[in-house]
Design a protein around this motif. Structure first.
Motif, PDB file in Angstrom:
ATOM      1  N   PRO A  98       0.887  -1.164  -0.017  1.00 21.22           N
ATOM      2  CA  PRO A  98      -0.144   0.119  -0.065  1.00 21.22           C
ATOM      3  C   PRO A  98       1.017   1.339   0.042  1.00 21.22           C
ATOM      4  O   PRO A  98       0.643   2.085  -0.653  1.00 21.22           O
ATOM      5  CB  PRO A  98      -0.725  -0.211   1.405  1.00 21.22           C
ATOM      6  CG  PRO A  98      -0.258  -0.987   2.186  1.00 21.22           C
ATOM      7  CD  PRO A  98       0.457  -2.251   1.253  1.00 21.22           C
ATOM      8  N   ALA A  99       1.975   1.317   0.620  1.00 19.99           N
ATOM      9  CA  ALA A  99       2.631   2.408   0.737  1.00 19.99           C
ATOM     10  C   ALA A  99       3.347   2.926  -0.770  1.00 19.99           C
ATOM     11  O   ALA A  99       3.316   4.080  -1.038  1.00 19.99           O
ATOM     12  CB  ALA A  99       4.150   2.359   1.706  1.00 19.99           C
ATOM     13  N   THR A 100       3.635   1.654  -1.362  1.00 21.07           N
ATOM     14  CA  THR A 100       4.230   1.947  -2.722  1.00 21.07           C
ATOM     15  C   THR A 100       3.020   2.497  -3.779  1.00 21.07           C
ATOM     16  O   THR A 100       3.407   3.729  -4.388  1.00 21.07           O
ATOM     17  CB  THR A 100       4.674   0.565  -3.317  1.00 21.07           C
ATOM     18  OG1 THR A 100       5.786   0.122  -2.512  1.00 21.07           O
ATOM     19  CG2 THR A 100       5.189   1.007  -4.889  1.00 21.07           C
ATOM     20  N   VAL A 101       1.796   2.243  -3.622  1.00 22.75           N
ATOM     21  CA  VAL A 101       0.592   2.519  -4.183  1.00 22.75           C
ATOM     22  C   VAL A 101       0.365   4.146  -4.084  1.00 22.75           C
ATOM     23  O   VAL A 101       0.215   5.021  -4.787  1.00 22.75           O
ATOM     24  CB  VAL A 101      -0.472   1.835  -4.274  1.00 22.75           C
ATOM     25  CG1 VAL A 101      -1.721   2.286  -4.936  1.00 22.75           C
ATOM     26  CG2 VAL A 101      -0.357   0.220  -4.604  1.00 22.75           C
ATOM     27  N   ALA A 102       0.566   4.340  -2.492  1.00 26.99           N
ATOM     28  CA  ALA A 102       0.249   5.638  -2.036  1.00 26.99           C
ATOM     29  C   ALA A 102       1.291   6.702  -2.681  1.00 26.99           C
ATOM     30  O   ALA A 102       0.826   7.900  -3.073  1.00 26.99           O
ATOM     31  CB  ALA A 102       0.137   5.594  -0.812  1.00 26.99           C
ATOM     32  N   SER A 103       2.565   6.228  -2.686  1.00 21.02           N
ATOM     33  CA  SER A 103       3.536   7.234  -2.998  1.00 21.02           C
ATOM     34  C   SER A 103       3.574   7.501  -4.572  1.00 21.02           C
ATOM     35  O   SER A 103       3.794   8.418  -4.850  1.00 21.02           O
ATOM     36  CB  SER A 103       5.034   6.744  -2.626  1.00 21.02           C
ATOM     37  OG  SER A 103       5.325   5.282  -3.417  1.00 21.02           O
ATOM     38  N   ALA A 105       0.697   7.475  -6.230  1.00 26.02           N
ATOM     39  CA  ALA A 105      -0.383   8.334  -6.555  1.00 26.02           C
ATOM     40  C   ALA A 105      -0.201   9.642  -6.032  1.00 26.02           C
ATOM     41  O   ALA A 105      -0.494  10.452  -6.789  1.00 26.02           O
ATOM     42  CB  ALA A 105      -1.801   7.862  -5.693  1.00 26.02           C
ATOM     43  N   GLU A 106       0.440   9.978  -5.212  1.00 27.14           N
ATOM     44  CA  GLU A 106       1.003  11.264  -4.676  1.00 27.14           C
ATOM     45  C   GLU A 106       1.985  11.887  -5.522  1.00 27.14           C
ATOM     46  O   GLU A 106       1.905  13.055  -5.824  1.00 27.14           O
ATOM     47  CB  GLU A 106       1.594  11.211  -3.169  1.00 27.14           C
ATOM     48  CG  GLU A 106       2.061  12.585  -2.631  1.00 27.14           C
ATOM     49  CD  GLU A 106       2.297  12.238  -1.197  1.00 27.14           C
ATOM     50  OE1 GLU A 106       3.135  13.254  -0.701  1.00 27.14           O
ATOM     51  OE2 GLU A 106       2.215  11.399  -0.377  1.00 27.14           O
ATOM     52  N   ALA A 107       3.074  11.107  -6.062  1.00 26.41           N
ATOM     53  CA  ALA A 107       3.936  11.704  -6.967  1.00 26.41           C
ATOM     54  C   ALA A 107       3.173  12.089  -8.345  1.00 26.41           C
ATOM     55  O   ALA A 107       3.289  13.129  -8.878  1.00 26.41           O
ATOM     56  CB  ALA A 107       4.877  10.860  -7.327  1.00 26.41           C
ATOM     57  N   THR A 108       2.192  11.426  -8.804  1.00 28.35           N
ATOM     58  CA  THR A 108       1.368  11.677  -9.874  1.00 28.35           C
ATOM     59  C   THR A 108       0.582  12.968  -9.528  1.00 28.35           C
ATOM     60  O   THR A 108       0.465  14.043 -10.420  1.00 28.35           O
ATOM     61  CB  THR A 108       0.383  10.599 -10.239  1.00 28.35           C
ATOM     62  OG1 THR A 108       0.987   9.499 -10.678  1.00 28.35           O
ATOM     63  CG2 THR A 108      -0.505  10.814 -11.521  1.00 28.35           C
ATOM     64  N   MET A 109      -0.070  13.097  -8.526  1.00 29.81           N
ATOM     65  CA  MET A 109      -0.916  14.085  -8.242  1.00 29.81           C
ATOM     66  C   MET A 109      -0.297  15.645  -8.018  1.00 29.81           C
ATOM     67  O   MET A 109      -0.637  16.666  -8.089  1.00 29.81           O
ATOM     68  CB  MET A 109      -1.728  14.113  -6.898  1.00 29.81           C
ATOM     69  CG  MET A 109      -2.643  12.917  -6.943  1.00 29.81           C
ATOM     70  SD  MET A 109      -3.462  12.869  -8.475  1.00 29.81           S
ATOM     71  CE  MET A 109      -5.222  13.100  -7.842  1.00 29.81           C
ATOM     72  N   LEU A 110       1.145  15.510  -7.278  1.00 33.14           N
ATOM     73  CA  LEU A 110       1.876  16.690  -7.268  1.00 33.14           C
ATOM     74  C   LEU A 110       2.613  17.099  -8.476  1.00 33.14           C
ATOM     75  O   LEU A 110       3.242  18.149  -8.442  1.00 33.14           O
ATOM     76  CB  LEU A 110       3.005  16.326  -6.073  1.00 33.14           C
ATOM     77  CG  LEU A 110       2.502  15.930  -4.810  1.00 33.14           C
ATOM     78  CD1 LEU A 110       3.485  15.774  -3.631  1.00 33.14           C
ATOM     79  CD2 LEU A 110       1.589  17.229  -4.337  1.00 33.14           C
ATOM     80  N   SER A 111       2.671  16.373  -9.440  1.00 35.16           N
ATOM     81  CA  SER A 111       3.355  16.934 -10.773  1.00 35.16           C
ATOM     82  C   SER A 111       2.060  17.218 -11.571  1.00 35.16           C
ATOM     83  O   SER A 111       1.264  16.544 -12.108  1.00 35.16           O
ATOM     84  CB  SER A 111       4.040  15.470 -11.306  1.00 35.16           C
ATOM     85  OG  SER A 111       4.114  15.852 -12.723  1.00 35.16           O
ATOM     86  N   PRO A 112       2.271  18.516 -12.154  1.00 36.13           N
ATOM     87  CA  PRO A 112       1.351  19.190 -13.424  1.00 36.13           C
ATOM     88  C   PRO A 112       1.352  18.196 -14.530  1.00 36.13           C
ATOM     89  O   PRO A 112       0.329  18.006 -15.193  1.00 36.13           O
ATOM     90  CB  PRO A 112       2.002  20.455 -13.745  1.00 36.13           C
ATOM     91  CG  PRO A 112       3.065  21.072 -12.590  1.00 36.13           C
ATOM     92  CD  PRO A 112       3.202  19.563 -11.910  1.00 36.13           C
ATOM     93  N   THR A 113       2.512  17.729 -14.920  1.00 33.67           N
ATOM     94  CA  THR A 113       2.602  16.798 -16.123  1.00 33.67           C
ATOM     95  C   THR A 113       1.865  15.384 -15.882  1.00 33.67           C
ATOM     96  O   THR A 113       1.118  14.803 -16.576  1.00 33.67           O
ATOM     97  CB  THR A 113       3.773  16.316 -16.653  1.00 33.67           C
ATOM     98  OG1 THR A 113       4.618  17.574 -16.948  1.00 33.67           O
ATOM     99  CG2 THR A 113       3.845  15.602 -17.657  1.00 33.67           C
ATOM    100  N   GLY A 114       1.927  15.080 -14.377  1.00 31.28           N
ATOM    101  CA  GLY A 114       1.304  13.676 -13.905  1.00 31.28           C
ATOM    102  C   GLY A 114      -0.137  13.919 -13.998  1.00 31.28           C
ATOM    103  O   GLY A 114      -0.940  12.849 -14.419  1.00 31.28           O
ATOM    104  N   VAL A 115      -0.763  15.002 -13.776  1.00 30.58           N
ATOM    105  CA  VAL A 115      -2.106  15.232 -13.524  1.00 30.58           C
ATOM    106  C   VAL A 115      -2.627  15.203 -15.172  1.00 30.58           C
ATOM    107  O   VAL A 115      -3.747  14.856 -15.291  1.00 30.58           O
ATOM    108  CB  VAL A 115      -2.355  16.658 -12.883  1.00 30.58           C
ATOM    109  CG1 VAL A 115      -4.044  16.969 -12.918  1.00 30.58           C
ATOM    110  CG2 VAL A 115      -2.020  16.440 -11.249  1.00 30.58           C
ATOM    111  N   ILE A 116      -1.978  15.882 -16.020  1.00 35.05           N
ATOM    112  CA  ILE A 116      -2.510  15.981 -17.321  1.00 35.05           C
ATOM    113  C   ILE A 116      -2.513  14.519 -17.907  1.00 35.05           C
ATOM    114  O   ILE A 116      -3.463  14.201 -18.644  1.00 35.05           O
ATOM    115  CB  ILE A 116      -1.520  16.851 -18.208  1.00 35.05           C
ATOM    116  CG1 ILE A 116      -1.903  18.311 -17.775  1.00 35.05           C
ATOM    117  CG2 ILE A 116      -1.781  16.673 -19.799  1.00 35.05           C
ATOM    118  CD1 ILE A 116      -0.791  19.342 -18.426  1.00 35.05           C
ATOM    119  N   LEU A 117      -1.465  13.766 -17.768  1.00 35.07           N
ATOM    120  CA  LEU A 117      -1.348  12.483 -18.176  1.00 35.07           C
ATOM    121  C   LEU A 117      -2.391  11.575 -17.500  1.00 35.07           C
ATOM    122  O   LEU A 117      -3.082  10.649 -18.158  1.00 35.07           O
ATOM    123  CB  LEU A 117       0.164  11.709 -18.154  1.00 35.07           C
ATOM    124  CG  LEU A 117       1.015  12.461 -18.655  1.00 35.07           C
ATOM    125  CD1 LEU A 117       2.522  11.849 -18.387  1.00 35.07           C
ATOM    126  CD2 LEU A 117       0.887  12.282 -20.182  1.00 35.07           C
TER     127      LEU A 117
END
Length: 152
Positions: A98-103, A105-117
């Motif tokens: 679960p920690a890997t999944v959470a990190s 998801a968090e990395a995706t949400m904190l990156s503007p490019t990640g959010v667009i992708l």
């Protein structure tokens, strides 16, 4: 390659009738509400029992699809089968890492490019859900093609 039996096609369509609207609805709403995603992810992973239960439910649902739908003939059948494996794998990962999944998801949400992708990804999933819905509700099975090695 021969066509799947009518029974296998009906089973595929039945799964598509359920999976299609679910995927189309969920991914459309999630793509729209993506900016709120970090708060949702933080709240979810702050309660380990909810993560475990979500993982167990997803693993179980994926295994039901995998066990109930064993056809890989045609694009619709492949999509349904891959969805089952995807859900089962996500559930498994929520249980064991679960920690890997959470990190992630968090990395995706904190990156503007990640959010667009992520929005593009969820948009493509929404279109796939609409196609599954259409195929499940509005198409008819086709008769299997006769085997080329038929004996006289």
């Amino acid at each position: 390659m021969s066509t799947a039996t009518v029974e296998a096609q009906e089973r595929t369509r039945a799964f598509a009738r359920v999976i299609g609207p679910y995927v189309a609805t969920f991914t459309t709403i999630y793509a729209i509400r993506l900016p709120e995603g970090l708060d949702i992810v933080d709240d979810l992973f702050a309660q380990p029992i909810l993560v475990l239960l979500l993982g167990a439910l997803m693993l179980g649902a994926g295994l039901v699809i995998i066990g109930g739908h064993r056809s890989w003939r045609g694009p619709l059948a492949v999509t349904v089968s891959l969805f089952g494996w995807f859900v089962a794998l996500r559930g498994f990962l929520l249980i064991v890492a679960p920690a890997t999944v959470a990190s992630g998801a968090e990395a995706t949400m904190l990156s503007p490019t990640g959010v667009i992708l992520a929005r593009i990804f969820f948009g493509m999933l929404a279109v796939t859900g609409l196609l599954l819905t259409y195929a499940g509700w509005f198409t008819k099975p086709t008769a299997p093609k006769p085997s080329a090695t038929a004996t006289p």
